[in-house]
Design a protein around this motif. Structure first.
Motif, PDB file in Angstrom:
ATOM      1  N   ILE A  24      52.800  30.218  20.685  1.00 17.43           N
ATOM      2  CA  ILE A  24      52.738  31.676  20.528  1.00 17.43           C
ATOM      3  C   ILE A  24      52.142  32.028  19.175  1.00 17.43           C
ATOM      4  CG2 ILE A  24      54.132  33.766  20.312  1.00 17.43           C
ATOM      5  CD1 ILE A  24      56.089  32.536  22.316  1.00 17.43           C
ATOM      6  N   ALA A  25      52.610  31.353  18.131  1.00 21.53           N
ATOM      7  CA  ALA A  25      52.138  31.652  16.782  1.00 21.53           C
ATOM      8  C   ALA A  25      50.643  31.394  16.631  1.00 21.53           C
ATOM      9  CB  ALA A  25      52.912  30.808  15.774  1.00 21.53           C
ATOM     10  N   LEU A  43      58.758  47.355  28.886  1.00 18.87           N
ATOM     11  CA  LEU A  43      58.147  46.761  27.700  1.00 18.87           C
ATOM     12  C   LEU A  43      58.363  45.253  27.615  1.00 18.87           C
ATOM     13  CD1 LEU A  43      58.589  49.378  24.840  1.00 18.87           C
ATOM     14  CD2 LEU A  43      56.756  49.105  26.510  1.00 18.87           C
ATOM     15  N   PRO A  44      59.588  44.752  27.872  1.00 17.40           N
ATOM     16  CA  PRO A  44      59.758  43.290  27.866  1.00 17.40           C
ATOM     17  C   PRO A  44      58.885  42.599  28.907  1.00 17.40           C
ATOM     18  CG  PRO A  44      61.884  44.370  27.671  1.00 17.40           C
ATOM     19  CD  PRO A  44      60.887  45.446  27.980  1.00 17.40           C
ATOM     20  N   TRP A  45      58.802  43.188  30.100  1.00 17.55           N
ATOM     21  CA  TRP A  45      57.962  42.598  31.147  1.00 17.55           C
ATOM     22  C   TRP A  45      56.507  42.581  30.719  1.00 17.55           C
ATOM     23  CZ3 TRP A  45      54.067  45.326  33.683  1.00 17.55           C
ATOM     24  CH2 TRP A  45      53.408  44.603  34.692  1.00 17.55           C
ATOM     25  N   ARG A  46      56.026  43.692  30.157  1.00 15.38           N
ATOM     26  CA  ARG A  46      54.632  43.786  29.744  1.00 15.38           C
ATOM     27  C   ARG A  46      54.326  42.786  28.630  1.00 15.38           C
ATOM     28  NH1 ARG A  46      51.042  46.805  26.457  1.00 15.38           N
ATOM     29  NH2 ARG A  46      49.151  47.406  27.579  1.00 15.38           N
ATOM     30  N   GLY A  47      55.259  42.638  27.681  1.00 12.93           N
ATOM     31  CA  GLY A  47      55.066  41.682  26.603  1.00 12.93           C
ATOM     32  C   GLY A  47      54.973  40.256  27.120  1.00 12.93           C
ATOM     33  N   LYS A  81      51.840  35.493  28.551  1.00 10.93           N
ATOM     34  CA  LYS A  81      51.538  34.464  29.548  1.00 10.93           C
ATOM     35  C   LYS A  81      50.035  34.278  29.675  1.00 10.93           C
ATOM     36  CE  LYS A  81      52.446  33.188  34.370  1.00 10.93           C
ATOM     37  NZ  LYS A  81      53.100  33.612  35.643  1.00 10.93           N
ATOM     38  N   LYS A  82      49.292  35.384  29.637  1.00  9.78           N
ATOM     39  CA  LYS A  82      47.830  35.294  29.708  1.00  9.78           C
ATOM     40  C   LYS A  82      47.264  34.607  28.471  1.00  9.78           C
ATOM     41  CE  LYS A  82      47.098  39.367  32.637  1.00  9.78           C
ATOM     42  NZ  LYS A  82      46.466  40.709  32.725  1.00  9.78           N
ATOM     43  N   LEU A  83      47.822  34.928  27.312  1.00 12.94           N
ATOM     44  CA  LEU A  83      47.344  34.304  26.077  1.00 12.94           C
ATOM     45  C   LEU A  83      47.629  32.806  26.074  1.00 12.94           C
ATOM     46  CD1 LEU A  83      48.387  36.913  23.351  1.00 12.94           C
ATOM     47  CD2 LEU A  83      46.075  36.388  24.146  1.00 12.94           C
ATOM     48  N   LEU A  84      48.816  32.418  26.539  1.00 12.21           N
ATOM     49  CA  LEU A  84      49.193  31.009  26.543  1.00 12.21           C
ATOM     50  C   LEU A  84      48.369  30.205  27.546  1.00 12.21           C
ATOM     51  CD1 LEU A  84      53.086  31.278  26.261  1.00 12.21           C
ATOM     52  CD2 LEU A  84      51.468  30.621  24.477  1.00 12.21           C
ATOM     53  N   ALA A  85      47.833  30.892  28.553  1.00  9.65           N
ATOM     54  CA  ALA A  85      47.018  30.198  29.548  1.00  9.65           C
ATOM     55  C   ALA A  85      45.641  29.851  28.997  1.00  9.65           C
ATOM     56  CB  ALA A  85      46.867  31.064  30.799  1.00  9.65           C
ATOM     57  N   LEU A  86      45.261  30.489  27.887  1.00  8.60           N
ATOM     58  CA  LEU A  86      43.969  30.206  27.271  1.00  8.60           C
ATOM     59  C   LEU A  86      44.057  28.960  26.390  1.00  8.60           C
ATOM     60  CD1 LEU A  86      43.048  33.837  26.115  1.00  8.60           C
ATOM     61  CD2 LEU A  86      42.217  32.645  28.171  1.00  8.60           C
ATOM     62  N   PRO A  87      43.025  28.114  26.389  1.00 10.88           N
ATOM     63  CA  PRO A  87      43.047  26.931  25.514  1.00 10.88           C
ATOM     64  C   PRO A  87      43.098  27.317  24.046  1.00 10.88           C
ATOM     65  CG  PRO A  87      40.876  27.253  26.484  1.00 10.88           C
ATOM     66  CD  PRO A  87      41.802  28.183  27.199  1.00 10.88           C
ATOM     67  N   GLN A  88      42.466  28.453  23.702  1.00  8.66           N
ATOM     68  CA  GLN A  88      42.519  29.000  22.358  1.00  8.66           C
ATOM     69  C   GLN A  88      42.150  30.475  22.414  1.00  8.66           C
ATOM     70  OE1 GLN A  88      39.743  26.795  19.990  1.00  8.66           O
ATOM     71  NE2 GLN A  88      37.952  27.737  20.931  1.00  8.66           N
ATOM     72  N   VAL A  89      42.533  31.211  21.384  1.00  5.79           N
ATOM     73  CA  VAL A  89      42.255  32.649  21.334  1.00  5.79           C
ATOM     74  C   VAL A  89      41.182  32.898  20.287  1.00  5.79           C
ATOM     75  CG1 VAL A  89      43.221  34.935  20.884  1.00  5.79           C
ATOM     76  CG2 VAL A  89      44.608  33.209  22.043  1.00  5.79           C
ATOM     77  N   SER A  90      40.118  33.573  20.671  1.00  7.19           N
ATOM     78  CA  SER A  90      39.029  33.854  19.753  1.00  7.19           C
ATOM     79  C   SER A  90      39.387  35.008  18.824  1.00  7.19           C
ATOM     80  CB  SER A  90      37.762  34.208  20.534  1.00  7.19           C
ATOM     81  OG  SER A  90      37.926  35.451  21.189  1.00  7.19           O
ATOM     82  N   THR A  91      38.585  35.173  17.780  1.00  7.26           N
ATOM     83  CA  THR A  91      38.798  36.280  16.847  1.00  7.26           C
ATOM     84  C   THR A  91      38.724  37.618  17.573  1.00  7.26           C
ATOM     85  OG1 THR A  91      37.975  35.103  14.896  1.00  7.26           O
ATOM     86  CG2 THR A  91      37.827  37.499  14.860  1.00  7.26           C
ATOM     87  N   MET A  92      37.754  37.799  18.442  1.00  7.55           N
ATOM     88  CA  MET A  92      37.612  39.058  19.159  1.00  7.55           C
ATOM     89  C   MET A  92      38.827  39.332  20.036  1.00  7.55           C
ATOM     90  SD  MET A  92      36.027  41.783  19.642  1.00  7.55           S
ATOM     91  CE  MET A  92      34.550  41.385  18.677  1.00  7.55           C
ATOM     92  N   GLU A  93      39.322  38.308  20.716  1.00  5.76           N
ATOM     93  CA  GLU A  93      40.500  38.489  21.573  1.00  5.76           C
ATOM     94  C   GLU A  93      41.726  38.858  20.747  1.00  5.76           C
ATOM     95  OE1 GLU A  93      39.535  35.416  25.255  1.00  5.76           O
ATOM     96  OE2 GLU A  93      40.180  34.628  23.315  1.00  5.76           O
ATOM     97  N   ARG A  94      41.838  38.256  19.571  1.00  4.07           N
ATOM     98  CA  ARG A  94      42.976  38.568  18.706  1.00  4.07           C
ATOM     99  C   ARG A  94      42.859  39.996  18.161  1.00  4.07           C
ATOM    100  NH1 ARG A  94      42.698  34.100  16.122  1.00  4.07           N
ATOM    101  NH2 ARG A  94      44.106  32.874  17.388  1.00  4.07           N
TER     102      ARG A  94
END
Length: 241
Positions: free
Chosen positions: A116-117, A16-20, A25-38
């Motif tokens: 992250i937030a 679970l820690p590894w998966r989290g 890491k994938k989310l942080l690699a994105l310039p921003q997170v869209s509503t659908m992705e969230r």
């Protein structure tokens, strides 16, 4: 302990820690997170946590763990109700004050938790309702996994109370390792409080209320006090699996 119980602890402590961390890491690699992705993040985490609870509950009951051992009973309804509501209100107030305090800190001084937030906290009403469902799910599911199952197994293994609380809290902290070292430590401390509550009331109910309060306030009060560019999450926000 049976092999499947060991396997569950291996998953809680390592997988679970590894998966989290991998998902973050994938989310942080994105310039921003869209509503659908969230929304997908919220929905997949809810589904994963309920699936995990179903599997763990199946194996726990298969090995003879009772509802009482797992903290699924209420012995004194009035006492537990008062503790649940009073504790949740206290934690909610502390969470709100901490959000206000962090909001006054320069963005550059907030560390990795800032990025992250911005990616996991809800940014609109459309996102808020699914987030609240996730917050309540985390209160129910994570408490069953860490304060219900894990503590029941450790108690059954003959460990002393302090070791049971500490070890289950360590697992809980590791589940939030995507929040970096500070998040692990603070979440572990929260886990100790929740674990002591589980012992004191011989029930998961107060811990469920307290845990849910942490996540609900993070998602509702946080965005209200902090702009989208300066959002910040609090230690103890639900695990991202």
């Amino acid at each position: 302990m049976p092999w499947d119980i060991w396997l569950i602890f291996l998953v809680l402590g390592l997988v679970l820690p590894w998966r989290g961390r991998a998902r973050m890491k994938k989310l942080l690699a994105l310039p921003q997170v869209s509503t659908m992705e969230r929304l997908i993040l919220y929905a997949s985490t809810i589904a994963f946590q309920w699936l995990a609870v179903a599997l763990v509950a199946w194996r726990a009951w298969a090995h003879g763990f009772t509802a009482s051992q797992l903290g699924l009973t209420i012995h004194d309804r009035t006492r537990i109700l008062v503790a649940s509501i009073a504790g949740a209100a206290t934690i909610a107030a502390i969470q709100w004050l901490n959000l206000r305090r962090v909001g006054r800190i320069p963005v550059g001084a907030r560390g990795p938790i800032q990025a992250i937030a911005e990616r996991i906290l809800p940014q609109s009403t459309v996102e808020l309702l699914p987030y609240l469902a996730l917050a309540i799910t985390a209160g129910l599911c994570e408490e069953f996994l860490y304060r219900g199952f894990a503590m029941a197994v450790l108690i059954h293994a003959g460990l002393q109370t302090w070791a049971v609380v500490l070890l289950s809290s360590a697992l809980f902290g590791l589940a939030h390792s995507y929040q970096e070292r500070g998040g692990i430590v603070m979440t572990m401390l929260i886990g100790i409080i929740l674990g002591l509550g589980r012992i004191a009331f011989d029930s998961l109910i107060p811990a469920i209320f307290w845990h849910s309060a942490v996540d609900v306030v993070a998602g509702t009060v946080g965005p209200r006090h902090l702009t989208p560019k300066t959002n910040v999450t609090l230690e103890g926000v639900t695990s991202i699996h």
